[in-house]
Design a protein around this motif. Sequence first.
Motif, PDB file in Angstrom:
ATOM      1  N   GLY A 197       0.891  -1.187  -0.003  1.00 19.27           N
ATOM      2  CA  GLY A 197       0.152  -0.005   0.075  1.00 19.27           C
ATOM      3  C   GLY A 197       1.025   1.200   0.012  1.00 19.27           C
ATOM      4  N   TYR A 198       0.417   2.441   0.427  1.00 19.07           N
ATOM      5  CA  TYR A 198       0.993   3.668   0.554  1.00 19.07           C
ATOM      6  C   TYR A 198       1.848   3.650   1.388  1.00 19.07           C
ATOM      7  CZ  TYR A 198      -2.583   5.641  -2.638  1.00 19.07           C
ATOM      8  OH  TYR A 198      -3.378   5.959  -3.620  1.00 19.07           O
ATOM      9  N   ARG A 199       3.009   4.248   1.227  1.00 20.36           N
ATOM     10  CA  ARG A 199       4.249   4.505   2.301  1.00 20.36           C
ATOM     11  C   ARG A 199       5.229   5.838   1.642  1.00 20.36           C
ATOM     12  NH1 ARG A 199       9.060   0.186   1.038  1.00 20.36           N
ATOM     13  NH2 ARG A 199       9.652   1.063  -1.443  1.00 20.36           N
ATOM     14  N   SER A 200       6.100   6.263   2.592  1.00 23.92           N
ATOM     15  CA  SER A 200       6.907   7.037   2.194  1.00 23.92           C
ATOM     16  C   SER A 200       8.171   6.420   1.526  1.00 23.92           C
ATOM     17  CB  SER A 200       7.457   7.841   3.548  1.00 23.92           C
ATOM     18  OG  SER A 200       8.375   8.756   3.347  1.00 23.92           O
ATOM     19  N   ASP A 201       8.603   6.663   0.457  1.00 27.00           N
ATOM     20  CA  ASP A 201       9.647   6.147  -0.287  1.00 27.00           C
ATOM     21  C   ASP A 201      10.659   6.411   0.417  1.00 27.00           C
ATOM     22  OD1 ASP A 201      11.847   6.468  -2.518  1.00 27.00           O
ATOM     23  OD2 ASP A 201      10.453   5.251  -3.319  1.00 27.00           O
ATOM     24  N   PRO A 202      11.535   5.299   0.504  1.00 29.77           N
ATOM     25  CA  PRO A 202      13.033   5.261   1.477  1.00 29.77           C
ATOM     26  C   PRO A 202      13.957   6.161   0.620  1.00 29.77           C
ATOM     27  CG  PRO A 202      12.608   3.124   0.117  1.00 29.77           C
ATOM     28  CD  PRO A 202      11.423   3.904   0.158  1.00 29.77           C
ATOM     29  N   PHE A 203      13.930   6.404  -0.679  1.00 24.16           N
ATOM     30  CA  PHE A 203      14.828   7.193  -1.337  1.00 24.16           C
ATOM     31  C   PHE A 203      14.605   8.667  -1.314  1.00 24.16           C
ATOM     32  CE2 PHE A 203      15.724   3.019  -3.064  1.00 24.16           C
ATOM     33  CZ  PHE A 203      16.847   2.990  -2.835  1.00 24.16           C
ATOM     34  N   HIS A 204      13.349   9.179  -1.721  1.00 28.47           N
ATOM     35  CA  HIS A 204      13.313  10.459  -1.984  1.00 28.47           C
ATOM     36  C   HIS A 204      12.000  11.129  -0.905  1.00 28.47           C
ATOM     37  CE1 HIS A 204       9.511   9.244  -4.062  1.00 28.47           C
ATOM     38  NE2 HIS A 204      10.463   8.504  -4.824  1.00 28.47           N
ATOM     39  N   GLY A 205      11.406  10.155  -0.134  1.00 29.72           N
ATOM     40  CA  GLY A 205      10.433  10.569   1.036  1.00 29.72           C
ATOM     41  C   GLY A 205       9.089  10.988   0.469  1.00 29.72           C
ATOM     42  N   ASN A 206       8.861  10.858  -0.771  1.00 28.92           N
ATOM     43  CA  ASN A 206       7.425  11.316  -1.300  1.00 28.92           C
ATOM     44  C   ASN A 206       6.581   9.869  -1.078  1.00 28.92           C
ATOM     45  OD1 ASN A 206       8.373  13.471  -2.145  1.00 28.92           O
ATOM     46  ND2 ASN A 206       8.649  12.828  -4.452  1.00 28.92           N
ATOM     47  N   THR A 207       5.234  10.255  -1.144  1.00 26.84           N
ATOM     48  CA  THR A 207       4.143   9.088  -0.804  1.00 26.84           C
ATOM     49  C   THR A 207       4.303   8.312  -2.062  1.00 26.84           C
ATOM     50  OG1 THR A 207       3.072  10.598   0.792  1.00 26.84           O
ATOM     51  CG2 THR A 207       1.917   8.630  -0.285  1.00 26.84           C
ATOM     52  N   THR A 208       4.366   6.897  -2.030  1.00 20.34           N
ATOM     53  CA  THR A 208       4.155   6.050  -3.231  1.00 20.34           C
ATOM     54  C   THR A 208       3.704   4.956  -2.781  1.00 20.34           C
ATOM     55  OG1 THR A 208       6.357   5.220  -2.763  1.00 20.34           O
ATOM     56  CG2 THR A 208       6.367   7.156  -4.167  1.00 20.34           C
ATOM     57  N   TRP A 209       3.148   4.043  -3.861  1.00 22.26           N
ATOM     58  CA  TRP A 209       2.225   2.994  -3.717  1.00 22.26           C
ATOM     59  C   TRP A 209       3.132   1.814  -3.835  1.00 22.26           C
ATOM     60  CZ3 TRP A 209      -2.328   1.903  -2.399  1.00 22.26           C
ATOM     61  CH2 TRP A 209      -2.762   0.345  -2.442  1.00 22.26           C
ATOM     62  N   HIS A 210       3.447   0.996  -2.642  1.00 23.24           N
ATOM     63  CA  HIS A 210       4.335  -0.278  -2.320  1.00 23.24           C
ATOM     64  C   HIS A 210       3.708  -1.412  -3.038  1.00 23.24           C
ATOM     65  CE1 HIS A 210       6.941  -2.716   0.113  1.00 23.24           C
ATOM     66  NE2 HIS A 210       7.549  -2.346  -1.212  1.00 23.24           N
TER      67      HIS A 210
END
Length: 311
Positions: A197-210
Amino acid sequence: MTLTLITHTRAGAKRLQLGRAGQACAALFGLGVIAGAGFGGYELAVKLHPNGVVSERTVESWQQELDAQRRAVDTTRSESEQQINALAARVARLQAHIARLDAVGERVTELVGLEGKEFEFTAEPAMGGPEGEPLANAPGASPLEFIDQLDAMNSQLETRGRQLAVLESLLLDKHMGTEKLISGHPVNSGYISSYFGYRSDPFHGNTTWHKGIDFVAPEGTDVMATAAGVVVFAGVKDGYGNVVEVGHGDGLVTRYGHNSKLVVKVGELVRKGQVIAKVGSTGRSTAPHVHYEVLRDGLFLNPAKYLGDKS
């Protein structure tokens, strides 16, 4: 020197005796006749070809004929190369289909439990018979007819492949039973660091879908198949690094990414709990872990509902 003269009169042949002076005159006369004939031939050649024995127009005509023959040879060579390339493409397609059929055939043979070498797909089949007609004398010997035959064979192989795939699916259902049901974790140790589901991307911090679930484990830890099936991909994919995909029938596929090492290959039949890779951090990864996905017909499912039982 004696000269014999043959006449058409009743007197018949007459013989003349020539002295040394007469012999010399006769010799000079003969040389004169030969020289005159040669000079006359040369004069005739000059009149016919004023620029030499062979005229420029004749040479030009020959050159044009040679150029036309060269063009014809080049055209024939180009057409032959195109036909050879077309044949090579058809043969490559047939080889690919045969390789897939061999892989499926071996799995079906294993599932059925055939013993011995009744169907040894890795070996050439036994063949023989009397010597056949040369290719040039055989029916359908032209390149275009040969290509048509290859296309027909390719269509037949595709049909046989679909039939074998259906048979394989039926056999998997029969022999695998509950092993085909996806359940458990892909590693026996470690913990979940990121859910579906949605999470904070570990590289740039933006909200993305995992699209999957991440299992943290030490590098080199065994990665196991969560259900029985067939390896449909084993290699490198963008973002995933070293990845293994296992097909389980009914459109279901499990995917295991970021591995340091792959221990299975495409076409291999795997059991539930079998080691298929080693934990790593290849691809788009911050540290060693397994990125685990479940798909049905290409759509991503939440793996959490399949995690209930680690066994």
